[in-house]
Design a protein around this motif. Structure first.
Motif, PDB file in Angstrom:
ATOM      1  N   HIS A  33       0.830  -1.202   0.000  1.00 11.86           N
ATOM      2  CA  HIS A  33       0.000   0.000   0.000  1.00 11.86           C
ATOM      3  C   HIS A  33       0.866   1.255   0.000  1.00 11.86           C
ATOM      4  O   HIS A  33       0.562   2.240  -0.697  1.00 11.86           O
ATOM      5  N   ALA A  34       1.948   1.221   0.773  1.00  9.81           N
ATOM      6  CA  ALA A  34       2.838   2.384   0.840  1.00  9.81           C
ATOM      7  C   ALA A  34       3.484   2.651  -0.518  1.00  9.81           C
ATOM      8  O   ALA A  34       3.617   3.815  -0.939  1.00  9.81           O
ATOM      9  N   ILE A  35       3.877   1.599  -1.229  1.00  7.02           N
ATOM     10  CA  ILE A  35       4.481   1.761  -2.553  1.00  7.02           C
ATOM     11  C   ILE A  35       3.459   2.326  -3.533  1.00  7.02           C
ATOM     12  O   ILE A  35       3.767   3.228  -4.329  1.00  7.02           O
ATOM     13  N   MET A  36       2.225   1.824  -3.501  1.00 10.16           N
ATOM     14  CA  MET A  36       1.200   2.343  -4.406  1.00 10.16           C
ATOM     15  C   MET A  36       0.877   3.795  -4.103  1.00 10.16           C
ATOM     16  O   MET A  36       0.689   4.609  -5.029  1.00 10.16           O
ATOM     17  N   LYS A  59      -2.171 -17.612  -5.304  1.00 10.38           N
ATOM     18  CA  LYS A  59      -2.574 -16.978  -6.551  1.00 10.38           C
ATOM     19  C   LYS A  59      -3.796 -16.096  -6.319  1.00 10.38           C
ATOM     20  O   LYS A  59      -4.750 -16.511  -5.662  1.00 10.38           O
ATOM     21  N   GLY A  60      -3.745 -14.894  -6.860  1.00  9.84           N
ATOM     22  CA  GLY A  60      -4.830 -13.946  -6.653  1.00  9.84           C
ATOM     23  C   GLY A  60      -4.578 -12.991  -5.507  1.00  9.84           C
ATOM     24  O   GLY A  60      -5.281 -11.980  -5.366  1.00  9.84           O
ATOM     25  N   ARG A  61      -3.575 -13.286  -4.681  1.00  9.19           N
ATOM     26  CA  ARG A  61      -3.317 -12.439  -3.510  1.00  9.19           C
ATOM     27  C   ARG A  61      -2.931 -11.019  -3.911  1.00  9.19           C
ATOM     28  O   ARG A  61      -3.338 -10.054  -3.261  1.00  9.19           O
ATOM     29  N   THR A  62      -2.166 -10.871  -4.985  1.00  9.01           N
ATOM     30  CA  THR A  62      -1.739  -9.535  -5.400  1.00  9.01           C
ATOM     31  C   THR A  62      -2.939  -8.679  -5.798  1.00  9.01           C
ATOM     32  O   THR A  62      -3.035  -7.504  -5.424  1.00  9.01           O
ATOM     33  N   GLU A  63      -3.869  -9.261  -6.553  1.00 13.69           N
ATOM     34  CA  GLU A  63      -5.081  -8.515  -6.891  1.00 13.69           C
ATOM     35  C   GLU A  63      -5.854  -8.115  -5.637  1.00 13.69           C
ATOM     36  O   GLU A  63      -6.410  -7.019  -5.558  1.00 13.69           O
ATOM     37  N   GLU A  64      -5.882  -8.997  -4.647  1.00 15.12           N
ATOM     38  CA  GLU A  64      -6.583  -8.679  -3.392  1.00 15.12           C
ATOM     39  C   GLU A  64      -5.931  -7.498  -2.680  1.00 15.12           C
ATOM     40  O   GLU A  64      -6.622  -6.638  -2.112  1.00 15.12           O
ATOM     41  N   ILE A  65      -4.592  -7.444  -2.703  1.00 18.72           N
ATOM     42  CA  ILE A  65      -3.882  -6.335  -2.058  1.00 18.72           C
ATOM     43  C   ILE A  65      -4.199  -5.018  -2.761  1.00 18.72           C
ATOM     44  O   ILE A  65      -4.427  -3.987  -2.115  1.00 18.72           O
ATOM     45  N   ILE A  66      -4.256  -5.051  -4.086  1.00 18.86           N
ATOM     46  CA  ILE A  66      -4.632  -3.845  -4.827  1.00 18.86           C
ATOM     47  C   ILE A  66      -6.068  -3.456  -4.490  1.00 18.86           C
ATOM     48  O   ILE A  66      -6.391  -2.275  -4.300  1.00 18.86           O
ATOM     49  N   GLY A  67      -6.948  -4.452  -4.406  1.00 16.60           N
ATOM     50  CA  GLY A  67      -8.341  -4.186  -4.056  1.00 16.60           C
ATOM     51  C   GLY A  67      -8.485  -3.548  -2.685  1.00 16.60           C
ATOM     52  O   GLY A  67      -9.303  -2.628  -2.503  1.00 16.60           O
ATOM     53  N   TRP A  69      -6.292  -1.706  -1.270  1.00 10.61           N
ATOM     54  CA  TRP A  69      -5.782  -0.337  -1.397  1.00 10.61           C
ATOM     55  C   TRP A  69      -6.841   0.566  -2.026  1.00 10.61           C
ATOM     56  O   TRP A  69      -7.071   1.686  -1.560  1.00 10.61           O
ATOM     57  N   PHE A  70      -7.517   0.086  -3.072  1.00  4.36           N
ATOM     58  CA  PHE A  70      -8.618   0.853  -3.668  1.00  4.36           C
ATOM     59  C   PHE A  70      -9.683   1.163  -2.618  1.00  4.36           C
ATOM     60  O   PHE A  70     -10.267   2.256  -2.609  1.00  4.36           O
ATOM     61  N   ALA A  71      -9.942   0.193  -1.734  1.00  2.00           N
ATOM     62  CA  ALA A  71     -11.013   0.338  -0.752  1.00  2.00           C
ATOM     63  C   ALA A  71     -10.743   1.446   0.262  1.00  2.00           C
ATOM     64  O   ALA A  71     -11.667   1.882   0.970  1.00  2.00           O
ATOM     65  N   LYS A  72      -9.512   1.932   0.323  1.00  4.24           N
ATOM     66  CA  LYS A  72      -9.197   3.036   1.235  1.00  4.24           C
ATOM     67  C   LYS A  72      -9.794   4.358   0.763  1.00  4.24           C
ATOM     68  O   LYS A  72      -9.815   5.338   1.514  1.00  4.24           O
ATOM     69  N   GLY A  73     -10.257   4.393  -0.465  1.00  2.00           N
ATOM     70  CA  GLY A  73     -10.901   5.597  -0.969  1.00  2.00           C
ATOM     71  C   GLY A  73      -9.917   6.627  -1.490  1.00  2.00           C
ATOM     72  O   GLY A  73      -8.834   6.294  -1.974  1.00  2.00           O
ATOM     73  N   GLY A  74     -10.294   7.876  -1.380  1.00  4.46           N
ATOM     74  CA  GLY A  74      -9.439   8.939  -1.887  1.00  4.46           C
ATOM     75  C   GLY A  74      -9.349   8.951  -3.402  1.00  4.46           C
ATOM     76  O   GLY A  74      -8.353   9.422  -3.962  1.00  4.46           O
ATOM     77  N   ASP A  75     -10.364   8.433  -4.058  1.00  7.21           N
ATOM     78  CA  ASP A  75     -10.400   8.368  -5.528  1.00  7.21           C
ATOM     79  C   ASP A  75      -9.238   7.554  -6.098  1.00  7.21           C
ATOM     80  O   ASP A  75      -8.822   7.766  -7.246  1.00  7.21           O
ATOM     81  N   ARG A  76      -8.713   6.620  -5.308  1.00 10.41           N
ATOM     82  CA  ARG A  76      -7.580   5.822  -5.784  1.00 10.41           C
ATOM     83  C   ARG A  76      -7.913   5.098  -7.086  1.00 10.41           C
ATOM     84  O   ARG A  76      -7.123   5.115  -8.029  1.00 10.41           O
ATOM     85  N   ARG A 118     -11.692  -9.729  -6.656  1.00  7.84           N
ATOM     86  CA  ARG A 118     -10.465  -9.547  -5.873  1.00  7.84           C
ATOM     87  C   ARG A 118     -10.016  -8.085  -5.886  1.00  7.84           C
ATOM     88  O   ARG A 118      -9.511  -7.573  -4.883  1.00  7.84           O
ATOM     89  N   LEU A 119     -10.162  -7.431  -7.013  1.00 11.15           N
ATOM     90  CA  LEU A 119      -9.726  -6.041  -7.149  1.00 11.15           C
ATOM     91  C   LEU A 119     -10.716  -5.048  -6.548  1.00 11.15           C
ATOM     92  O   LEU A 119     -10.384  -3.867  -6.371  1.00 11.15           O
ATOM     93  N   GLY A 120     -11.910  -5.495  -6.267  1.00 17.46           N
ATOM     94  CA  GLY A 120     -12.913  -4.611  -5.676  1.00 17.46           C
ATOM     95  C   GLY A 120     -13.293  -3.462  -6.577  1.00 17.46           C
ATOM     96  O   GLY A 120     -13.508  -2.330  -6.126  1.00 17.46           O
ATOM     97  N   THR A 121     -13.419  -3.741  -7.864  1.00 20.41           N
ATOM     98  CA  THR A 121     -13.761  -2.699  -8.832  1.00 20.41           C
ATOM     99  C   THR A 121     -14.820  -3.226  -9.788  1.00 20.41           C
ATOM    100  O   THR A 121     -15.055  -4.447  -9.850  1.00 20.41           O
ATOM    101  N   ASP A 122     -15.448  -2.319 -10.524  1.00 22.52           N
ATOM    102  CA  ASP A 122     -16.489  -2.752 -11.460  1.00 22.52           C
ATOM    103  C   ASP A 122     -15.977  -2.879 -12.887  1.00 22.52           C
ATOM    104  O   ASP A 122     -16.714  -3.301 -13.773  1.00 22.52           O
TER     105      ASP A 122
END
Length: 329
Positions: A33-36, A59-67, A69-76, A118-122
């Motif tokens: 999250h800090a790197i992103m 497998k899939g864990r990386t997409e979950e981590i990005i998801g 991070w998106f969930a933190k908001g801030g228009d990420r 996993r990414l938490g996006t549409d």
């Protein structure tokens, strides 16, 4: 940060692509999250991942981590051009059921839905085929892609590790259907590995694809590997150590590092900056494990290489020559 247009799309993307393959296996969730956050703060807006990242049982864990991070908001999510990939076996035991890998229409449908969860996006901005699939008709692939575009689940399709002829075949098939076709290609390309100049990059440029090189440091050996080992830093291991064993490679890398030491330049930054001078290149993918590695990559975008230095690099790592002339005797 410099920006460019991704191929023949309307997307404006940074000339550095954040690769996330280390998120999970080598960098924990908080560090990822800090790197992103740092990447977005530096103006990097193009993030690349794949459904198989995380590897093995994760497998899939990386997409979950990005998801997360998106969930933190801030228009990420709105600030990021997001690319992910499909092809590899997603079963935990490495023994997939039929139609659970590659790019059949069925697996594309299943994989998109799983990645979106996993990414938490549409939607996914660039949905990329990680490798070619010799078993699935290209018309079937485009039918599945067109459906996903109509549903709003993806915007564009891209390729990775496609040879030049496959880029042409895919886009000609898309043209016959009235489909948009591939808009990007991720290929292995760096100072040492330049075979993409023969056909892949010319084909991509002919069809209006953005080119996104992966492994810009060739497994780390263009990142100052000899100097780091001599200075007591991280020693060459794994892929880098094996590549150094190739005939003449150690001598070439030593000449490379000596040249850049004379100019007071960091080898890894020069390797990235060199790619940005090449025709048709959108931006290289970097996979930082730490914030320091990201900061070094960001500096490379504004690094200007002199004509003298470029000529010296060409002597150490000569290219293939232009196609089709390079095929002549």
């Amino acid at each position: 940060m410099e920006y460019t247009q991704l191929g023949r799309t309307g997307l404006k993307v940074s000339r550095l692509v954040l690769g996330t393959m280390n998120f999970g296996p080598h960098t924990d969730e908080a560090g990822s999250h800090a790197i992103m956050d740092a990447a977005l703060g530096a103006g990097v807006n193009f993030f690349d991942t794949a459904n198989v990242y995380g590897w093995g049982e994760n497998k899939g864990r990386t997409e979950e981590i990005i998801g997360s991070w998106f969930a933190k908001g801030g228009d990420r999510r709105d600030k990021v051009v997001l690319g992910t990939k499909v092809y590899g076996d997603m079963s935990a035991d490495g023994n997939p059921w039929p139609n659970h890998n590659k790019i059949s229409a069925l697996n594309i449908r299943r994989s998109v839905e799983a990645s979106l969860r996993r990414l938490g996006t549409d939607h996914i901005d660039i949905y990329q085929f990680h490798h070619i699939d010799r078993d699935t008709p290209v018309e079937e692939i485009w039918q599945a892609v067109d459906t996903l575009i109509q549903q709003g689940k993806i915007l564009y399709a891209g390729s990775s590790n496609f040879p030049g002829w496959k880029i042409a075949q895919a886009n000609e098939a898309a043209r016959r259907r009235g489909s948009y076709g591939l808009v990007s290609e991720q290929c292995l390309y760096n100072l040492i590995e330049r075979r993409a100049e023969m056909e892949v990059i010319p084909a991509a440029r002919e069809y209006g694809l953005g080119v996104i090189p992966w492994s810009p440091l060739h497994g780390g050996i263009l990142g100052g590997i000899l100097g780091k080992a001599a200075g007591g830093g991280r020693r060459s291991a794994g892929m880098g150590a094996e590549r150094l064993k190739q005939p003449g490679m150690r001598q070439r890398i030593q000449a490379y590092e000596d040249l850049l030491d004379k100019h007071g330049l960091e080898p890894g930054e020069v390797a990235l900056a060199w790619l940005l001078t090449r025709p048709g290149i959108t931006g290289p993918i970097v996979g930082p494990r730490t914030g320091e590695q990201l900061a070094s990559a960001v500096r490379a975008v504004s690094l200007e290489l002199s004509g003298e230095l470029l000529a010296a690099l060409e002597e150490i790592f000569p290219g293939t020559g232009p196609s089709p002339e390079a095929f002549a005797w």
